[in-house]
Design an enzyme around this catalytic site. Structure first.
Site, PDB file in Angstrom:
ATOM      1  N   HIS A  29       0.821  -1.203   0.000  1.00  0.00           N
ATOM      2  CA  HIS A  29       0.000   0.000   0.000  1.00  0.00           C
ATOM      3  C   HIS A  29       0.862   1.263   0.000  1.00  0.00           C
ATOM      4  CE1 HIS A  29      -3.693   2.265   0.928  1.00  0.00           C
ATOM      5  NE2 HIS A  29      -2.897   3.023   1.658  1.00  0.00           N
ATOM      6  N   HIS A  49     -10.437   1.939  -0.426  1.00  0.00           N
ATOM      7  CA  HIS A  49     -10.468   1.527   0.970  1.00  0.00           C
ATOM      8  C   HIS A  49     -11.204   0.204   1.041  1.00  0.00           C
ATOM      9  CE1 HIS A  49      -9.855   3.356   5.174  1.00  0.00           C
ATOM     10  NE2 HIS A  49      -8.710   3.215   4.571  1.00  0.00           N
TER      11      HIS A  49
END
Lengths: 797, 254
Positions: A69, A115
């Site tokens: 990420h 998300h």
């Protein structure tokens, strides 16, 4: 937790670290790094960069910063190939958001981000903090957030778990966006079984700034203060990025719940106002939001961008609970926090602004000139040097955590069989037979309009505030791209987000390129000139060659389409490991495009306007029903494969429609996409309350022409006196264009014409209709009720 | 001289900027009033804007009523000063007891953002003098707690005393039912969308006139509401406060 215990470990006998730093044994490190999600190779790479073994705190910092990420360690080599330069681009990839100039000293900031995994674990908070995180990326640049679009993907809407996730995510997006006062103006909602365990929550935010207020997320000027303001730091979201976003799901794992961050939109609202005031008054040298990897990320990235270092005074970090271990403070992902770089004489003013907005604010460190991130326990003196007796807990070169983080060259391999698998038991059939399989095309159209992926999204969008800001010219109910006026100018910003997973499943290059084309087309049909592209690439486990092939093909498609359309990629986000025990998600390239409309009063919408107007079809249908909504509801795998995309034609089509719209000769312009021509035509009719009488020349086959999703087609309407001008302009752009009918009726009538339609009903036997002839009210009813029915929601009110 | 109208900014207000702009469009000099200030800086009218004051985590408006500025607003209202609460501002006024009734969660228990139609019941108030003939006005709503509630006796009193300012109506102007009617988005009792206090100088409504202040945005039906307020404020600014307070409700226009 293991890390907490290790962090308290006494100095061991490994290679010496900085003075006084606890240095555990190699054996301890060997056990710990895997727990933290680092591979043995990565541990070796960390040792290379440090010239010694990392201690536990350092290892924890590396583990979050080297997560997929934060580091883009698998995707970086691919993303480097994307075109990032373009007219007016003032900030591109590498900053928190892309920024493009729009004239008058103004600029637009925009970015799309995922998300996904937090939303799978805790849908409300996952979605809420998704909104919060992307908004911070926008105002960190000095821009006031003016709009949010959300692209959501879930499994079968009939499944109870899907309904639970949809409800939570929609409430979360609304709960956060509504409170913080940023309108949710558009987006997507798609259902496909591949997202059952791994929903996608992609959020795009747009902000407006005065170019002179453009703020960088850098930490220049050794001696400057490092100020943390906003919420206090707690244990929520420990390792959110590394634990959740960078690994595959085993199941709905409750043990991961503490890794989900908790959002406070009220605090975010205060943070927006305080941050923008600090920027407008010139009180900060740099600003960075705290997202994934918390203080570790914010300090290392700002220092690395400026070529400086930062010494962090751990004791100075305001906390919301006692007893937090140093690693917890350093990697906490508590929301609604900002890091500001402040010249010492300006700190009093910064503190005053924060106090007025009721936000805690503390000097937590200093900018240094040694390029290291240093964590000190025991306090700093007034010069920013460790006090007597203070301990240095960690010292890591900032580049090692960020720009010089590990990069993996992954293996890409296409699957052996690239054709879409049919649903179990479904026949593979020739597409030119499809509409005649005993079905009335009018009934097919009604079924498509009422299907979960094409029906009205009103039941969802009504839970969002789409009009706060008093700038929403066209919002989520307009059917087309969002149009937001720019206050004080005649201009408007236009935004759309699209992602074609259906085609990507068989051809990820094509799916990505079609997504770019569609998002840009949706912006262009309003008359706006597309300015730039942001993206969120949702793919599987990059260590699996097939998943990595999907990603690499998608990036190639994204780049090819952007180059062909002359659009810069100004930023984006990569979400990998979207897999579960039930398999990998359909590869999903979510694309966001923002455009500029020079005169908002000339904005063109997708709905018809007046009875008697002439309807034109620009572009031509090609074969290729695979990946279409039609194939989905028919439960078949069409043998004619995916539709083709001609990027040169697409470019011509978009410049034609922008010119025609700005020239004031269009009454409406509607892109043909999901559900094909028939659905696009029906939508333009439903949204206007005006039917249409159309004779459609068949260029491919009845099914492909009516329901195929081949790109580069527009349904236009114009006053009859302008029809010749529109046709001429299209021909000047080398586009096929046909006058196909007239607006105005209580019904939607589509007759098939031309060589492709000959022989139709008689040859195939009686009782099969060749024309669509449906009452407008029936179409509207199917379209309005489809989604609430699919989700089992009672219609509100 | 342009009349000064204040817009209160609570932490969490998110329609303050829209309301300031809407009031400017309506001809006022609009100024922000910070929630911590104890005086109203001599403004001729006050608007409490929409948003989530202090986060509204407990219940909409319940914390805001205790802020310093609300003590000043209450005193101003008691003196006959003109006060308009929009959405969250209406919730704050109701919590502060400055208008009757309460705003409960929407009947559907979901936040709702959509265009609704309302009609003014009174055309002789400082908030509606310029809205014309009582035709339906199209305004957006955006709220989770907008279901107007009061006991039956209070509702009867409000009807009798002319304190019902706006009701939800359908496109044809027919009053919406309390339940199961899409025209009444939140299930408000007697379809009440806005009310007046007993003196007629304080009003609250759930829809957002400031967002319907430009035809470009789909409707400018909100502008006459803001213009009514600005015009009434302008008269009030040039009349002794007591004279205004003596009239109940404040008559304008004529």
């Amino acid at each position: 937790m293991i890390v907490a215990e290790r962090d308290a470990a006494q100095p061991g006998d490994a290679a010496p670290g900085p003075a006084g730093m606890p240095t555990p044994s190699l054996a301890t490190v060997m056990r710990l790094h895997r727990t933290l999600g680092l591979t043995d190779d990565e541990l070796v790479a960390i040792r290379d960069r440090l010239g010694r073994d990392p201690n536990d705190l350092e290892l924890a910092m590396f583990s979050v910063m080297w997560s997929e990420h934060c580091s883009y360690k698998s995707s970086k080599p691919l993303l480097r190939t994307l075109p990032t330069r373009g007219e007016g681009v003032v900030a591109g990839p590498g900053e928190n958001a892309g920024v493009v100039s729009i004239g008058d000293g103004l600029a637009v900031a925009f970015k799309l981000e995922s998300h996904n995994h937090p939303s799978a674990v805790e849908p409300y908070q996952g979605a809420a903090t998704g909104v919060g995180g992307i908004l911070r990326d926008i105002f960190t640049m000095g821009a006031r957030p003016i709009a949010v679009l959300d692209a959501l993907r879930f499994g079968d809407p009939a499944e109870p778990r899907t309904r639970h996730l949809v409800d939570g995510v929609v409430r979360g997006v609304g709960g956060y966006g509504n409170c913080v006062g940023v309108p949710t103006v558009g987006g997507e909602l798609v259902f496909d079984p591949s997202y059952a365990d791994n929903p996608l929550v992609n959020v795009m935010a747009i902000g407006l700034l005065e170019e002179r207020h453009l703020t960088r997320a850098a930490a220049p000027g050794p001696g400057n203060l490092v100020v943390l303001f906003g919420s206090t730091t707690g244990r929520d979201g420990i390792g959110g990025a590394s634990v959740l976003a960078s690994a595959t799901f085993a199941d709905d794992d409750p043990s991961k719940r503490p890794s989900v961050q908790v959002g406070d939109p009220f605090a975010e609202k205060l943070l927006i106002e305080a941050s923008l005031e600090l920027i407008e008054r010139g009180l900060v040298e740099g600003l960075q939001d705290l997202g994934a990897a918390g203080i570790t990320c914010a300090t290392s990235e700002t220092a690395d961008r400026a070529g400086t270092g930062i010494v962090v005074d751990l004791d100075a970090v305001p906390r919301r609970e006692p007893g937090m271990a140093p690693f917890e403070v350093m990697i906490s992902e508590s929301q609604e926090r900002m890091l500001a770089i402040v010249r010492p004489p300006r700190f009093a003013d910064v503190a005053e602004v924060c106090a007025r907005w009721g936000l805690p604010c503390a000097v937590i460190g200093r900018v240094t000139d040694d390029r290291d991130i240093v964590i000190v326990e025991g306090g700093l003196d007034t010069d920013g040097r460790p006090r007597d007796g203070a301990r240095e807990l960690a010292r890591v070169p900032a580049p090692a955590l960020t720009s010089d983080a590990i990069v993996h060259e992954r293996l890409a391999a296409p699957p052996e069989r690239r054709r879409l698998a049919p649903a179990p038991g479904a026949p593979v059939v020739a597409s030119d037979q499809l509409p005649e399989r005993g079905m009335d095309p009018g009934a097919v159209l009604l079924a498509l309009l009422g299907s979960p992926n094409l029906a009205s999204r009103r039941a969802v969008f009504e839970q969002y505030d789409s009009t706060v800001g008093a700038s929403t010219v066209a919002g989520p109910t307009s059917g087309g791209a969002a149009v937001l006026r720019v206050q004080g100018t005649p201009k408007a910003l236009v935004a759309a987000t699209d992602g074609n997973a259906g085609v990507s499943a068989a051809d990820p290059w094509l799916g990505a390129a079609m997504s770019v084309a569609e998002a840009a087309r949706n912006v262009a049909v309003t008359g706006a000139r597309p300015l730039g592209v942001t993206n969120c690439l949702n793919y599987g486990d990059p260590t699996k060659p097939e998943a990595f092939w999907q990603l690499s093909e998608a990036v190639r498609g994204l780049g090819d389409a952007c180059r062909a359309l002359g659009l810069p990629v100004t930023g984006g986000n990569v979400s990998l490991y979207n897999e579960s025990a039930r398999g990998r998600i359909a590869p999903t390239p979510q694309i966001g495009v923002v455009g500029l409309l020079s005169d908002v009063s000339r904005a063109v919408g997708p709905a018809f306007r007046s009875a008697g107007d002439t309807i034109l079809l620009a572009g031509e249908a090609g074969p290729g029903l695979a990946g279409s909504e039609y194939a989905r509801i028919a439960g078949v795998a069409p043998e004619d494969g995916q539709p083709a995309l001609d990027l040169e034609l697409e470019r011509s089509l978009q410049s034609f429609v922008v010119e025609a719209a700005q020239g004031g000769i269009l009454r409406s312009a509607q892109d043909v996409s999901g559900g094909g021509f028939a659905v696009a035509l029906a939508e333009a009719a439903i949204w206007s309350g005006l039917g249409a009488n159309v004779r459609l020349p068949i260029s491919s086959s009845p099914a492909a022409d009516l329901f195929g999703e081949s790109p580069s087609r527009l349904i236009l309407s114009t006053e009859p006196r302008h029809a010749a001008a529109v046709e001429l302009l299209a021909r000047q752009h080398g586009l096929p264009i046909e006058h196909i009918g007239t607006v105005g009726s209580e019904r939607l009538l589509v007759e098939l014409a031309g060589a492709g339609a000959t022989g139709a009903a008689e040859e195939r036997g009686s009782g099969v209709a060749d024309a669509i002839d449906v009452a407008l009210a029936d179409l509207a009813r199917a379209w309005e009720h489809g989604l609430p029915r699919a989700l089992g929601w009672d219609t509100v009110g | 001289m342009t009349v000064r109208v204040g817009v209160v900014v609570f932490p969490g207000s998110n329609c303050d900027r829209d309301t300031l702009r809407g009031l400017e469009l309506a001809g006022a000099e609009a100024v922000a009033l910070w929630h911590e200030q104890a005086s109203l800086d001599g403004v001729a009218a006050v608007v409490l804007p929409g948003g989530f004051a202090y986060g509204d985590y407990l219940r909409a408006g319940v914390i805001a009523r205790f802020s310093p500025v609300m003590r000043a607003v209450a005193a101003f209202a008691a003196d006959g000063g003109l006060v308009l609460g929009i959405c969250n501002g209406f919730q704050v006024l109701a919590e502060a007891g400055l208008v009757p009734g309460a705003l409960l969660r929407n009947r559907g228990l979901r936040f709702l953002g959509r265009d609704v139609r309302i009609a003014a019941e009174r055309l002789d108030t400082p908030f509606t003098a310029l809205v014309g003939d009582g035709r339906p006005l199209r305004l957006p709503i955006a709220h989770g707690e907008g279901c107007y509630f009061a006991d039956e006796a209070t509702l009867d009193e409000l009807e009798r005393d002319g304190q019902v300012l706006f009701r939800y109506v359908d496109a044809g102007g027919t009053r919406a039912r309390a339940e199961g009617d899409p025209a009444n988005p939140n299930g408000s009792l007697r379809a009440i969308a806005g009310v007046l206090n007993a003196h007629g100088n304080v009003a609250g409504l759930m829809p957002h006139p400031e967002r319907a202040s430009d035809a470009l945005l789909g409707s400018d039906d909100g502008l006459p509401i803001l213009r009514s307020l600005v015009e009434a404020a302008s008269r009030a600014a040039h009349a002794p406060v007591s004279e205004v307070a003596d009239r109940a409700p404040v008559a304008v226009g004529s």
